[in-house]
Design a protein around this motif. Structure first.
Motif, PDB file in Angstrom:
ATOM      1  N   ARG A  74       4.772  14.619   0.173  1.00 24.23           N
ATOM      2  CA  ARG A  74       5.360  13.286   0.004  1.00 24.23           C
ATOM      3  C   ARG A  74       6.842  13.410  -0.341  1.00 24.23           C
ATOM      4  O   ARG A  74       7.340  14.484  -0.664  1.00 24.23           O
ATOM      5  N   GLY A  75       7.526  12.269  -0.303  1.00 20.48           N
ATOM      6  CA  GLY A  75       8.964  12.253  -0.566  1.00 20.48           C
ATOM      7  C   GLY A  75       9.305  12.193  -2.047  1.00 20.48           C
ATOM      8  O   GLY A  75       8.465  12.425  -2.914  1.00 20.48           O
ATOM      9  N   GLU A  76      10.567  11.823  -2.333  1.00 21.87           N
ATOM     10  CA  GLU A  76      11.060  11.825  -3.701  1.00 21.87           C
ATOM     11  C   GLU A  76      10.730  10.525  -4.439  1.00 21.87           C
ATOM     12  O   GLU A  76      10.583  10.523  -5.661  1.00 21.87           O
ATOM     13  N   THR A  77      10.614   9.412  -3.714  1.00 11.65           N
ATOM     14  CA  THR A  77      10.332   8.123  -4.356  1.00 11.65           C
ATOM     15  C   THR A  77       8.954   8.147  -4.998  1.00 11.65           C
ATOM     16  O   THR A  77       7.968   8.545  -4.384  1.00 11.65           O
ATOM     17  N   ARG A  78       8.896   7.691  -6.249  1.00 14.60           N
ATOM     18  CA  ARG A  78       7.659   7.728  -7.022  1.00 14.60           C
ATOM     19  C   ARG A  78       7.183   6.299  -7.288  1.00 14.60           C
ATOM     20  O   ARG A  78       7.954   5.452  -7.711  1.00 14.60           O
ATOM     21  N   ALA A  79       5.904   6.033  -7.035  1.00 13.58           N
ATOM     22  CA  ALA A  79       5.324   4.710  -7.244  1.00 13.58           C
ATOM     23  C   ALA A  79       4.561   4.660  -8.559  1.00 13.58           C
ATOM     24  O   ALA A  79       3.815   5.576  -8.895  1.00 13.58           O
ATOM     25  N   LEU A  80       4.780   3.568  -9.311  1.00  9.99           N
ATOM     26  CA  LEU A  80       4.017   3.275 -10.527  1.00  9.99           C
ATOM     27  C   LEU A  80       3.337   1.928 -10.315  1.00  9.99           C
ATOM     28  O   LEU A  80       3.883   1.058  -9.630  1.00  9.99           O
ATOM     29  N   TRP A  81       2.182   1.728 -10.920  1.00 12.60           N
ATOM     30  CA  TRP A  81       1.466   0.487 -10.661  1.00 12.60           C
ATOM     31  C   TRP A  81       0.767  -0.030 -11.912  1.00 12.60           C
ATOM     32  O   TRP A  81       0.534   0.705 -12.870  1.00 12.60           O
ATOM     33  N   SER A  82       0.422  -1.336 -11.860  1.00 12.77           N
ATOM     34  CA  SER A  82      -0.350  -1.955 -12.931  1.00 12.77           C
ATOM     35  C   SER A  82      -0.968  -3.251 -12.421  1.00 12.77           C
ATOM     36  O   SER A  82      -0.316  -4.041 -11.741  1.00 12.77           O
ATOM     37  N   PHE A  83      -2.217  -3.465 -12.717  1.00 13.91           N
ATOM     38  CA  PHE A  83      -2.962  -4.691 -12.466  1.00 13.91           C
ATOM     39  C   PHE A  83      -3.060  -5.005 -10.970  1.00 13.91           C
ATOM     40  O   PHE A  83      -3.201  -4.100 -10.152  1.00 13.91           O
ATOM     41  N   LYS A  84      -2.963  -6.278 -10.599  1.00 15.57           N
ATOM     42  CA  LYS A  84      -3.216  -6.689  -9.222  1.00 15.57           C
ATOM     43  C   LYS A  84      -2.504  -8.005  -8.923  1.00 15.57           C
ATOM     44  O   LYS A  84      -2.002  -8.687  -9.815  1.00 15.57           O
TER      45      LYS A  84
END
Length: 371
Positions: A74-84
Motif C-alpha cells: 500500500r501507499g503512504e496515505t494512512r486511513a483512520l476510521w470511527s463509527f458509520k
C-alpha cells in the motif's frame, strides 16, 4: 493540500459487500470458534508459551505492539476510521471501517485491519462472544478479563498504527467522539509533537449539519485543520453551552488564513446564552441593525416629496399676477402647518416596516447523519 475525494459508487458498493461478509454468521459457529482459538493457542506456544507470556491474551497484546502496522503493497496515505454514516448514493448506513477498507483497495491507502498486525489480530476473533466463552472455558481465564482484553489489545495496535503515519491521513468519520479509539488514541498521536500534524489531515466524510449550530459557522467548522482538533463532546447539544464550546474552540491551534473566522466564531459563541439564541432569526440581526439604517434611507425619501410641494407654493403666491385676496389666502399659516403634520407618523411606519428574512441565516435541519 487538496480536498479529500468523495466516495465513488463502486467504493460504496464494495464497502457494503465487505460489511455483509464480516457480519455473516456472527456470532461464529463452533467450527470457526475452534479455528480461531486453536490459531491463537498455537502461535502462543510457538512464541514461548507460559515461559514468556502469562496467557494467550498477554501474547495477543505482544502481537499488537510488535507486528508491523504497515502493508508493504500500500501507499503512504494512512486511513483512520470511527463509527458509520450513510454516504451519498448508499442504500443504507455502512461502517466507516469498511469504507476505509474499500478505499484502501481502490486508492492504495494503509488501513489497520489490512495491515500485518490487523490481519493477525482479526484472525483471533477476540470480539466474538463465542470465542470469549471458549477462552474462558479452555484456559480458565477470568470472564471480565477476557471481555475487556480485546479493547486493550486493539488500542495498542491502533497506537502503533497512528504513530507510523508519515504522509497524509484520511479520517473516515463524521464527528470524532472523545471516547472512541480515534478520538482518545489515534488523533493525539497524529497531531502530537511526533505526528504529521493537522496540515496532513483530510476528511472524505462530510461534516454533518448540526441544527443547533449556526449555518454561518459551518464552513469554518468543516475545515479539516479545525475539525480534526474538535470532539463531538465539545459542541454536543444538551451537554454543552455556547460559552463552553467557545472555550474549547478558542484553545485550538488555527492556521493563519482562518484566524479571522476563528475570532468571529469564538466571539459569537461567547456572547450567546443558549444554542437557541444562536440559531434564532433575531440572533442573526439585532434591532439596532434593522431600525437604525431605515430612517436614514426611508425618511428623506418619503418626507422630501411632501415638503417640496408646499415649500415652493408659499413664496410663489405673492407674485404680482395674483390678486390681493388670493395672496392673503395663501399667506395664512394654516396650509403650511397642515403639510408638515403628515410626515410625522411616517418615520414610525418606516421604522417598523423593515423586516429581515430569517431563512438564509437560520440553521438547517440535520440530514440525519449518525454522530
Amino acid at each position: 493540500m487538496t480536498e479529500a475525494p468523495r466516495f465513488t459508487q463502486a467504493e460504496v458498493k464494495r464497502a457494503i459487500d465487505l460489511e455483509d461478509a464480516y457480519q455473516q454468521g456472527r456470532p461464529l459457529p463452533p467450527e470457526r470458534v475452534k479455528q480461531a482459538v486453536d490459531r491463537l493457542y498455537g502461535e502462543w506456544i510457538a512464541a514461548g508459551g507460559e515461559e514468556k507470556f502469562a496467557d494467550v491474551l498477554q501474547f495477543a497484546t505482544h502481537v499488537a505492539k510488535t507486528e508491523s502496522p504497515t502493508a508493504e503493497h500500500r501507499g503512504e496515505t494512512r486511513a483512520l476510521w470511527s463509527f458509520k454514516s450513510q454516504p451519498e448514493g448508499a442504500p443504507r448506513e455502512v461502517g466507516h471501517r469498511f469504507l476505509a477498507q474499500a478505499c484502501g483497495e481502490s486508492r492504495g491507502y494503509q488501513v489497520l485491519e489490512d495491515s500485518p498486525v490487523g490481519r493477525r489480530l482479526d484472525s483471533y476473533e477476540l470480539w466474538d462472544e463465542n470465542v470469549q466463552s471458549a477462552l474462558i472455558k479452555r484456559f480458565g481465564l477470568d470472564e471480565e478479563y477476557v471481555q475487556e482484553s480485546p479493547a486493550e489489545i486493539w488500542d495498542a495496535a491502533s497506537e502503533c498504527y497512528a504513530k507510523a503515519a508519515t504522509g497524509e491521513v484520511e479520517i473516515f468519520a463524521a464527528d470524532i467522539g472523545a471516547r472512541s479509539v480515534l478520538g482518545r488514541m489515534e488523533m493525539p498521536r497524529v497531531l502530537g509533537p511526533e505526528g504529521v500534524g493537522k496540515e496532513a489531515v483530510r476528511f472524505p466524510v462530510e461534516f454533518p449539519h448540526h441544527a443547533h449550530l449556526p449555518e454561518s459557522m459551518y464552513a469554518f467548522l468543516s475545515e479539516d485543520s479545525i475539525r480534526c482538533q474538535l470532539r463531538l463532546e465539545d459542541y454536543k447539544e444538551g451537554t454543552t453551552t455556547p460559552e463552553q464550546f467557545a472555550a474549547k474552540l478558542g484553545a485550538i491551534d488555527v492556521p493563519e488564513h482562518l484566524k479571522q473566522a476563528h475570532t468571529a466564531a469564538v466571539a459569537r459563541l461567547s456572547a450567546a446564552t443558549s444554542y437557541e439564541e444562536l440559531t434564532a432569526p433575531a440572533a442573526e440581526a439585532t434591532g439596532s441593525e434593522i431600525t437604525q439604517p431605515e430612517p436614514a434611507q426611508s425618511e428623506p425619501a418619503k418626507a422630501e416629496p411632501e415638503q417640496s410641494v408646499p415649500t415652493p407654493a408659499a413664496p410663489a403666491q405673492p407674485e404680482p399676477k395674483a390678486p390681493p385676496l388670493g395672496h392673503s389666502f395663501v399667506h395664512g399659516g394654516v396650509v403650511p402647518s397642515r403639510v408638515v403634520v403628515p410626515p410625522r407618523p411616517r418615520p414610525v411606519v418606516a421604522g417598523t416596516h423593515g423586516t429581515i428574512n430569517p431563512v438564509p441565516e437560520a440553521a438547517p435541519k440535520s440530514p440525519g447523519i449518525e454522530q
